[in-house]
Design an enzyme around this catalytic site. Sequence first.
Site, PDB file in Angstrom:
ATOM      1  N   LYS A   3       0.836  -1.193   0.000  1.00  0.00           N
ATOM      2  CA  LYS A   3       0.000   0.000   0.000  1.00  0.00           C
ATOM      3  C   LYS A   3       0.868   1.238   0.000  1.00  0.00           C
ATOM      4  CE  LYS A   3      -1.081   1.142   4.615  1.00  0.00           C
ATOM      5  NZ  LYS A   3      -2.074   1.350   5.583  1.00  0.00           N
ATOM      6  N   HIS A  15      -7.345  10.790   5.118  1.00  0.00           N
ATOM      7  CA  HIS A  15      -8.346  10.522   6.153  1.00  0.00           C
ATOM      8  C   HIS A  15      -9.099  11.816   6.474  1.00  0.00           C
ATOM      9  CE1 HIS A  15      -5.633   7.102   6.935  1.00  0.00           C
ATOM     10  NE2 HIS A  15      -6.732   6.496   7.349  1.00  0.00           N
ATOM     11  N   ASP A  86      -8.782   1.830  -0.175  1.00  0.00           N
ATOM     12  CA  ASP A  86      -8.739   2.213   1.220  1.00  0.00           C
ATOM     13  C   ASP A  86     -10.195   2.467   1.598  1.00  0.00           C
ATOM     14  OD1 ASP A  86      -7.724   2.913   3.708  1.00  0.00           O
ATOM     15  OD2 ASP A  86      -6.209   4.262   2.902  1.00  0.00           O
TER      16      ASP A  86
END
Length: 158
Positions: A3, A15, A86
């Site tokens: 990743k 995020h 994700d």
Amino acid sequence: TLKQFPGYGSNGDTHKGFAVDDRSYDTFINSDFIPFRSGIEAGADSILVAHNIVKCMDENLPASLSPAVHKILRDDLGFDGVIMTDDLKMDAIKEYIGDDVSAVLAVKAGNDLIIASNFDTQIPTVLAAVADGTITEERLDESVLRILEWKLRLGIIS
């Protein structure tokens, strides 16, 4: 799982919001792709794709939702394992695309697994997209086969 494909550079935290990568494609070839190539050659079973927009690959969609980025991963880097997003609940996706549409775009882009904390919204949206032909059953079958092969290799199923 390798990743965050195609590489993260010094981008902001997806995020918490939107992130754009303006680096050249040569930078990815000569830097960011190196550990992915090594991991693929070593037999990595899966790769998680980042939510940052990488302008040299796709100016409009986050990497996780971009068919162009997935094509690079499959065709240019030769990865034939499981590709996953994700979490689609992250702010980079929620702010840019929205919960319902993101899961459909993720499947269409070429993801085999979708990490979706908002699955109660996203699963019905994907099912509706299959029902109306936006996502083909053949597209889903490709992912199911890759996931089943992965589970066989891991000994989860026999």
